[in-house]
Design a protein around this motif. Structure first.
Motif, PDB file in Angstrom:
ATOM      1  N   ALA A   1       0.824  -1.206   0.000  1.00 55.81           N
ATOM      2  CA  ALA A   1       0.000   0.000   0.000  1.00 55.81           C
ATOM      3  C   ALA A   1       0.854   1.250   0.000  1.00 55.81           C
ATOM      4  N   GLY A   2       0.350   2.288  -0.678  1.00 53.72           N
ATOM      5  CA  GLY A   2       1.030   3.573  -0.651  1.00 53.72           C
ATOM      6  C   GLY A   2       0.796   4.386  -1.900  1.00 53.72           C
ATOM      7  N   ASP A   3       1.681   5.348  -2.110  1.00 61.90           N
ATOM      8  CA  ASP A   3       1.606   6.251  -3.260  1.00 61.90           C
ATOM      9  C   ASP A   3       2.318   5.577  -4.429  1.00 61.90           C
ATOM     10  N   PHE A   4       1.538   5.051  -5.378  1.00 60.03           N
ATOM     11  CA  PHE A   4       2.105   4.382  -6.538  1.00 60.03           C
ATOM     12  C   PHE A   4       2.543   5.384  -7.612  1.00 60.03           C
ATOM     13  N   ASN A   5       2.060   6.617  -7.532  1.00 60.22           N
ATOM     14  CA  ASN A   5       2.400   7.664  -8.500  1.00 60.22           C
ATOM     15  C   ASN A   5       2.055   7.289  -9.938  1.00 60.22           C
ATOM     16  N   THR A   6       1.119   6.391 -10.107  1.00 59.58           N
ATOM     17  CA  THR A   6       0.615   6.046 -11.437  1.00 59.58           C
ATOM     18  C   THR A   6      -0.810   5.534 -11.286  1.00 59.58           C
ATOM     19  N   SER A   7      -1.569   5.610 -12.365  1.00 56.91           N
ATOM     20  CA  SER A   7      -2.974   5.233 -12.320  1.00 56.91           C
ATOM     21  C   SER A   7      -3.313   4.309 -13.476  1.00 56.91           C
ATOM     22  N   LEU A   8      -4.481   3.728 -13.405  1.00 56.99           N
ATOM     23  CA  LEU A   8      -4.931   2.796 -14.435  1.00 56.99           C
ATOM     24  C   LEU A   8      -5.539   3.569 -15.602  1.00 56.99           C
ATOM     25  N   GLU A   9      -4.688   4.359 -16.268  1.00 56.67           N
ATOM     26  CA  GLU A   9      -5.149   5.135 -17.411  1.00 56.67           C
ATOM     27  C   GLU A   9      -5.030   4.327 -18.692  1.00 56.67           C
ATOM     28  N   GLN A  10      -6.029   4.456 -19.545  1.00 56.55           N
ATOM     29  CA  GLN A  10      -6.013   3.761 -20.816  1.00 56.55           C
ATOM     30  C   GLN A  10      -4.806   4.202 -21.647  1.00 56.55           C
ATOM     31  N   GLY A  11      -4.111   3.239 -22.231  1.00 55.05           N
ATOM     32  CA  GLY A  11      -2.944   3.538 -23.044  1.00 55.05           C
ATOM     33  C   GLY A  11      -1.660   3.594 -22.250  1.00 55.05           C
ATOM     34  N   LYS A  12      -1.765   3.915 -20.964  1.00 55.71           N
ATOM     35  CA  LYS A  12      -0.578   4.018 -20.118  1.00 55.71           C
ATOM     36  C   LYS A  12      -0.328   2.723 -19.355  1.00 55.71           C
ATOM     37  N   ALA A  13      -1.350   2.218 -18.682  1.00 56.28           N
ATOM     38  CA  ALA A  13      -1.198   1.020 -17.865  1.00 56.28           C
ATOM     39  C   ALA A  13      -1.218  -0.221 -18.747  1.00 56.28           C
ATOM     40  N   GLY A  14      -0.114  -0.962 -18.729  1.00 55.58           N
ATOM     41  CA  GLY A  14      -0.014  -2.160 -19.545  1.00 55.58           C
ATOM     42  C   GLY A  14      -0.558  -3.381 -18.825  1.00 55.58           C
ATOM     43  N   SER A  15      -0.916  -4.398 -19.590  1.00 54.34           N
ATOM     44  CA  SER A  15      -1.371  -5.664 -19.019  1.00 54.34           C
ATOM     45  C   SER A  15      -0.365  -6.781 -19.286  1.00 54.34           C
ATOM     46  N   ALA A  16       0.685  -6.473 -20.049  1.00 52.64           N
ATOM     47  CA  ALA A  16       1.752  -7.420 -20.358  1.00 52.64           C
ATOM     48  C   ALA A  16       3.014  -6.616 -20.617  1.00 52.64           C
ATOM     49  N   PHE A  17       4.128  -7.313 -20.892  1.00 58.92           N
ATOM     50  CA  PHE A  17       5.398  -6.610 -21.072  1.00 58.92           C
ATOM     51  C   PHE A  17       5.659  -6.202 -22.511  1.00 58.92           C
ATOM     52  N   ALA A  18       4.696  -6.425 -23.396  1.00 58.84           N
ATOM     53  CA  ALA A  18       4.861  -6.007 -24.797  1.00 58.84           C
ATOM     54  C   ALA A  18       4.487  -4.534 -24.920  1.00 58.84           C
ATOM     55  N   ASP A  19       5.385  -3.659 -24.494  1.00 57.39           N
ATOM     56  CA  ASP A  19       5.076  -2.228 -24.434  1.00 57.39           C
ATOM     57  C   ASP A  19       4.811  -1.647 -25.817  1.00 57.39           C
ATOM     58  N   CYS A  20       3.995  -0.607 -25.818  1.00 52.16           N
ATOM     59  CA  CYS A  20       3.692   0.099 -27.058  1.00 52.16           C
ATOM     60  C   CYS A  20       4.886   0.946 -27.500  1.00 52.16           C
ATOM     61  N   ASN A  21       4.781   1.501 -28.672  1.00 49.52           N
ATOM     62  CA  ASN A  21       5.764   2.455 -29.177  1.00 49.52           C
ATOM     63  C   ASN A  21       5.301   3.843 -28.744  1.00 49.52           C
ATOM     64  N   LEU A  22       5.818   4.320 -27.628  1.00 45.35           N
ATOM     65  CA  LEU A  22       5.367   5.579 -27.052  1.00 45.35           C
ATOM     66  C   LEU A  22       5.807   6.749 -27.926  1.00 45.35           C
ATOM     67  N   GLN A  23       4.848   7.617 -28.233  1.00 47.32           N
ATOM     68  CA  GLN A  23       5.093   8.781 -29.074  1.00 47.32           C
ATOM     69  C   GLN A  23       5.095  10.059 -28.225  1.00 47.32           C
ATOM     70  N   PRO A  24       5.796  11.112 -28.659  1.00 47.06           N
ATOM     71  CA  PRO A  24       5.751  12.390 -27.939  1.00 47.06           C
ATOM     72  C   PRO A  24       4.333  12.945 -27.888  1.00 47.06           C
ATOM     73  N   PHE A  25       4.031  13.671 -26.814  1.00 45.36           N
ATOM     74  CA  PHE A  25       2.729  14.313 -26.674  1.00 45.36           C
ATOM     75  C   PHE A  25       2.901  15.614 -25.898  1.00 45.36           C
ATOM     76  N   GLU A  26       1.888  16.434 -25.888  1.00 43.94           N
ATOM     77  CA  GLU A  26       1.981  17.787 -25.336  1.00 43.94           C
ATOM     78  C   GLU A  26       2.452  17.792 -23.890  1.00 43.94           C
ATOM     79  N   CYS A  27       3.352  18.719 -23.562  1.00 47.22           N
ATOM     80  CA  CYS A  27       3.866  18.882 -22.203  1.00 47.22           C
ATOM     81  C   CYS A  27       2.877  19.697 -21.369  1.00 47.22           C
TER      82      CYS A  27
END
Length: 247
Positions: free
Chosen positions: A115-141
């Motif tokens: 338990a604690g501050d995981f500093n990440t959330s279950l956001e679509q596109g961000k949270a993976g369900s396996a280790f086959a990561d996507c090809n992350l593209q740049p996005f607005e800062c």
């Protein structure tokens, strides 16, 4: 008290530690509950912060902002992508190592909770369900929910939750007591999803339930079946998350 090296080195699919990562404490309670508190790597992107700080400084000095800097902030850039992936990898390493020691406690007959501050959330596109990561593209800062379209041709790039719940690491699958809980960080600019979490072995989930907090009546996503978030910040920048252990 005893000290043990917490490491994910040698664990399949988890990037090796390149330095000192964060650790945990093992807290054994008399009622059979063992707690592993965590504070995972911040999701703050230093590359974006540097770019926006430089932009602000130039504007304050009435100096023309270079077009390349304006474009980089609006569209993202390669170093920003590297920083996001590195932050995710640091969270993955620590949660994998914590899960290994939590599995040991479970094997001893303890009821374990991470338990604690995981500093990440279950956001679509961000949270993976396996280790086959996507090809992350740049996005607005900017502070905003993660744009799922930036994750191309593959699974999400942050496998922190998958390591607990699938599990590709360790002996048992954990369940998130906080899955579906609304925003737990005070800043409303981010996704309306929890970054503070509690996870227990899936078979022990029924031993936990959300306590009754009167202020939560009618508040969207203020609780799950197993956990509830506090009504006020009480001086913190996070809402506390509460559960009741009732085996």
């Amino acid at each position: 008290m005893a000290e043990e090296l917490l490491t994910s080195s040698g664990l399949s699919q988890v990037q090796p530690t390149g330095g000192n990562d964060r650790g945990t404490l093992r807290v054994d309670l008399a009622n059979g509950l063992t707690i592993f508190p965590v504070h995972l790597k911040s999701n703050i992107n230093n590359a974006c912060s540097d770019a926006t700080d430089a932009n602000r400084a130039l504007e304050n000095m009435a100096i023309d902002v270079p077009a390349k800097l304006t474009t980089a902030i609006a569209q993202g850039f390669a170093r920003q992508v590297d920083a996001d992936k590195r932050n995710a990898a640091e969270r993955e390493r620590v949660i994998a190592a914590v899960k290994v020691v939590a599995d040991k406690a479970t094997a001893e007959g303890r009821t374990t909770i991470i338990a604690g501050d995981f500093n990440t959330s279950l956001e679509q596109g961000k949270a993976g369900s396996a280790f086959a990561d996507c090809n992350l593209q740049p996005f607005e800062c900017k502070k905003a929910p993660f744009p799922a379209a930036a994750c191309v041709a593959g699974d999400g790039f942050d496998d922190t939750f998958a390591i607990l719940t699938t599990p590709p690491i360790g002996a048992s699958a954990f369940a998130l007591l906080t899955q579906g809980l609304g925003r737990t960080y005070k800043d409303t600019a981010f996704a309306d999803a929890a970054i503070d979490h509690m996870a227990v072995p899936a078979g022990d989930q029924a031993d936990f339930k959300a306590p009754t907090l009167g202020c939560n009546a009618g508040v969207d996503l203020a609780q799950t079946d197993w956990a509830a978030k506090a009504c006020q910040l009480h001086g913190s920048d996070h809402f506390a998350v509460v559960t009741t252990y009732d085996p």
